[in-house]
Scaffold this motif. Structure first.
Motif, PDB file in Angstrom:
ATOM      1  N   GLU A   1       0.842  -1.196   0.000  1.00 61.92           N
ATOM      2  CA  GLU A   1       0.000   0.000   0.000  1.00 61.92           C
ATOM      3  C   GLU A   1       0.879   1.248   0.000  1.00 61.92           C
ATOM      4  N   PHE A   2       0.531   2.191  -0.848  1.00 61.03           N
ATOM      5  CA  PHE A   2       1.178   3.497  -0.814  1.00 61.03           C
ATOM      6  C   PHE A   2       0.245   4.521  -1.420  1.00 61.03           C
ATOM      7  N   LYS A   3       0.451   5.759  -1.066  1.00 64.75           N
ATOM      8  CA  LYS A   3      -0.296   6.848  -1.686  1.00 64.75           C
ATOM      9  C   LYS A   3       0.682   7.965  -1.987  1.00 64.75           C
ATOM     10  N   LEU A   4       0.443   8.597  -3.125  1.00 57.41           N
ATOM     11  CA  LEU A   4       1.292   9.699  -3.564  1.00 57.41           C
ATOM     12  C   LEU A   4       0.413  10.813  -4.108  1.00 57.41           C
ATOM     13  N   LEU A   5       0.940  12.013  -4.085  1.00 59.52           N
ATOM     14  CA  LEU A   5       0.246  13.176  -4.613  1.00 59.52           C
ATOM     15  C   LEU A   5       0.318  13.162  -6.135  1.00 59.52           C
ATOM     16  N   SER A   6      -0.827  13.374  -6.774  1.00 58.91           N
ATOM     17  CA  SER A   6      -0.860  13.418  -8.238  1.00 58.91           C
ATOM     18  C   SER A   6      -0.545  14.829  -8.730  1.00 58.91           C
ATOM     19  N   THR A   7      -0.338  14.949 -10.016  1.00 61.14           N
ATOM     20  CA  THR A   7      -0.113  16.266 -10.611  1.00 61.14           C
ATOM     21  C   THR A   7      -1.375  17.116 -10.536  1.00 61.14           C
ATOM     22  N   ASN A   8      -2.519  16.487 -10.220  1.00 57.93           N
ATOM     23  CA  ASN A   8      -3.775  17.219 -10.017  1.00 57.93           C
ATOM     24  C   ASN A   8      -3.971  17.603  -8.552  1.00 57.93           C
ATOM     25  N   ASP A   9      -2.898  17.449  -7.754  1.00 60.50           N
ATOM     26  CA  ASP A   9      -2.906  17.805  -6.332  1.00 60.50           C
ATOM     27  C   ASP A   9      -3.897  16.993  -5.492  1.00 60.50           C
ATOM     28  N   LYS A  10      -4.126  15.742  -5.897  1.00 55.48           N
ATOM     29  CA  LYS A  10      -4.957  14.828  -5.130  1.00 55.48           C
ATOM     30  C   LYS A  10      -4.127  13.598  -4.801  1.00 55.48           C
TER      31      LYS A  10
ATOM     32  N   ASP B   1      11.024  12.290  -8.560  1.00 60.97           N
ATOM     33  CA  ASP B   1      11.624  13.603  -8.758  1.00 60.97           C
ATOM     34  C   ASP B   1      11.677  14.347  -7.433  1.00 60.97           C
ATOM     35  N   PHE B   2      12.866  14.523  -6.924  1.00 62.83           N
ATOM     36  CA  PHE B   2      13.063  15.118  -5.612  1.00 62.83           C
ATOM     37  C   PHE B   2      12.719  16.596  -5.584  1.00 62.83           C
ATOM     38  N   GLN B   3      12.647  17.230  -6.759  1.00 64.69           N
ATOM     39  CA  GLN B   3      12.296  18.645  -6.814  1.00 64.69           C
ATOM     40  C   GLN B   3      10.802  18.858  -6.998  1.00 64.69           C
ATOM     41  N   GLY B   4      10.066  17.786  -7.236  1.00 64.11           N
ATOM     42  CA  GLY B   4       8.616  17.855  -7.241  1.00 64.11           C
ATOM     43  C   GLY B   4       7.956  18.201  -8.554  1.00 64.11           C
ATOM     44  N   LYS B   5       6.724  18.620  -8.409  1.00 60.19           N
ATOM     45  CA  LYS B   5       5.807  18.842  -9.520  1.00 60.19           C
ATOM     46  C   LYS B   5       6.327  19.826 -10.569  1.00 60.19           C
ATOM     47  N   SER B   6       7.015  20.857 -10.166  1.00 66.26           N
ATOM     48  CA  SER B   6       7.470  21.880 -11.112  1.00 66.26           C
ATOM     49  C   SER B   6       8.407  21.311 -12.176  1.00 66.26           C
ATOM     50  N   LYS B   7       9.147  20.264 -11.853  1.00 66.08           N
ATOM     51  CA  LYS B   7      10.057  19.648 -12.820  1.00 66.08           C
ATOM     52  C   LYS B   7       9.351  18.635 -13.718  1.00 66.08           C
ATOM     53  N   VAL B   8       8.217  18.125 -13.266  1.00 65.86           N
ATOM     54  CA  VAL B   8       7.498  17.076 -13.987  1.00 65.86           C
ATOM     55  C   VAL B   8       6.472  17.661 -14.967  1.00 65.86           C
ATOM     56  N   MET B   9       5.798  18.723 -14.567  1.00 65.10           N
ATOM     57  CA  MET B   9       4.691  19.275 -15.349  1.00 65.10           C
ATOM     58  C   MET B   9       5.031  19.675 -16.783  1.00 65.10           C
ATOM     59  N   PRO B  10       6.214  20.200 -17.075  1.00 68.25           N
ATOM     60  CA  PRO B  10       6.487  20.524 -18.476  1.00 68.25           C
ATOM     61  C   PRO B  10       6.344  19.316 -19.416  1.00 68.25           C
ATOM     62  N   TYR B  11       6.708  18.138 -18.951  1.00 71.36           N
ATOM     63  CA  TYR B  11       6.591  16.926 -19.776  1.00 71.36           C
ATOM     64  C   TYR B  11       5.137  16.473 -19.877  1.00 71.36           C
ATOM     65  N   ILE B  12       4.413  16.582 -18.788  1.00 73.87           N
ATOM     66  CA  ILE B  12       3.000  16.192 -18.779  1.00 73.87           C
ATOM     67  C   ILE B  12       2.216  17.107 -19.719  1.00 73.87           C
ATOM     68  N   ASN B  13       2.450  18.406 -19.613  1.00 73.26           N
ATOM     69  CA  ASN B  13       1.725  19.373 -20.439  1.00 73.26           C
ATOM     70  C   ASN B  13       2.104  19.265 -21.907  1.00 73.26           C
ATOM     71  N   LYS B  14       3.382  19.163 -22.199  1.00 76.42           N
ATOM     72  CA  LYS B  14       3.847  19.099 -23.589  1.00 76.42           C
ATOM     73  C   LYS B  14       3.252  17.893 -24.312  1.00 76.42           C
ATOM     74  N   LEU B  15       3.162  16.771 -23.615  1.00 72.99           N
ATOM     75  CA  LEU B  15       2.689  15.536 -24.227  1.00 72.99           C
ATOM     76  C   LEU B  15       1.193  15.311 -24.051  1.00 72.99           C
ATOM     77  N   ASN B  16       0.538  16.182 -23.264  1.00 74.96           N
ATOM     78  CA  ASN B  16      -0.894  16.063 -22.999  1.00 74.96           C
ATOM     79  C   ASN B  16      -1.254  14.648 -22.527  1.00 74.96           C
ATOM     80  N   LEU B  17      -0.533  14.188 -21.512  1.00 74.58           N
ATOM     81  CA  LEU B  17      -0.739  12.836 -21.008  1.00 74.58           C
ATOM     82  C   LEU B  17      -2.118  12.699 -20.378  1.00 74.58           C
TER      83      LEU B  17
END
Length: 113
Positions: A12-21, A70-86
């Motif tokens: 079991e684990f839970k993590l914060l999504s890029t949608n802040d949930k 990613d130890f620096q968090g969401k700010s480093k991940v979002m450019p890839y998510i947005n660019k690719l429209n995942l």
């Protein structure tokens, strides 16, 4: 001995999504899941378009969950998510929780559940 009916409990684990949930892996118990673990600072991020193509084709049969180590968090991940429209969920693992739970030491990594 036939192990085809053996039940294995996923940690079991839970993590914060890029949608802040927060997303609990237990929310997906009983479903076919592919965890794609990657990092924004490594070339494995280049595999994301392939996973999106797979998801577009097979999302009725299997759920892809992207986990960005990613130890620096969401700010480093979002450019890839947005660019690719995942379209599949992406979780942020700032503390390498999934690496510790599943015992891997490098990315990318894929786990089918």
């Amino acid at each position: 001995m036939n192990n085809s009916n053996r039940q294995i409990k996923i940690p079991e684990f839970k993590l914060l999504s890029t949608n802040d949930k927060y997303i609990n892996i237990s929310d997906y118990y009983g479903k076919k899941i592919i965890l794609f673990i990657w990092a924004s600072w490594w070339g494995c991020r280049e595999q994301l378009p392939v996973w999106q193509e797979f998801y577009d084709k097979y999302n009725k049969e299997v759920q892809i969950i992207s986990i960005a180590i990613d130890f620096q968090g969401k700010s480093k991940v979002m450019p890839y998510i947005n660019k690719l429209n995942l379209k599949f969920p992406t979780l942020i693992d700032k503390e390498n929780i999934t690496g510790e739970l599943f015992g891997f030491k490098a990315v990318p990594n894929g786990i089918m559940i």
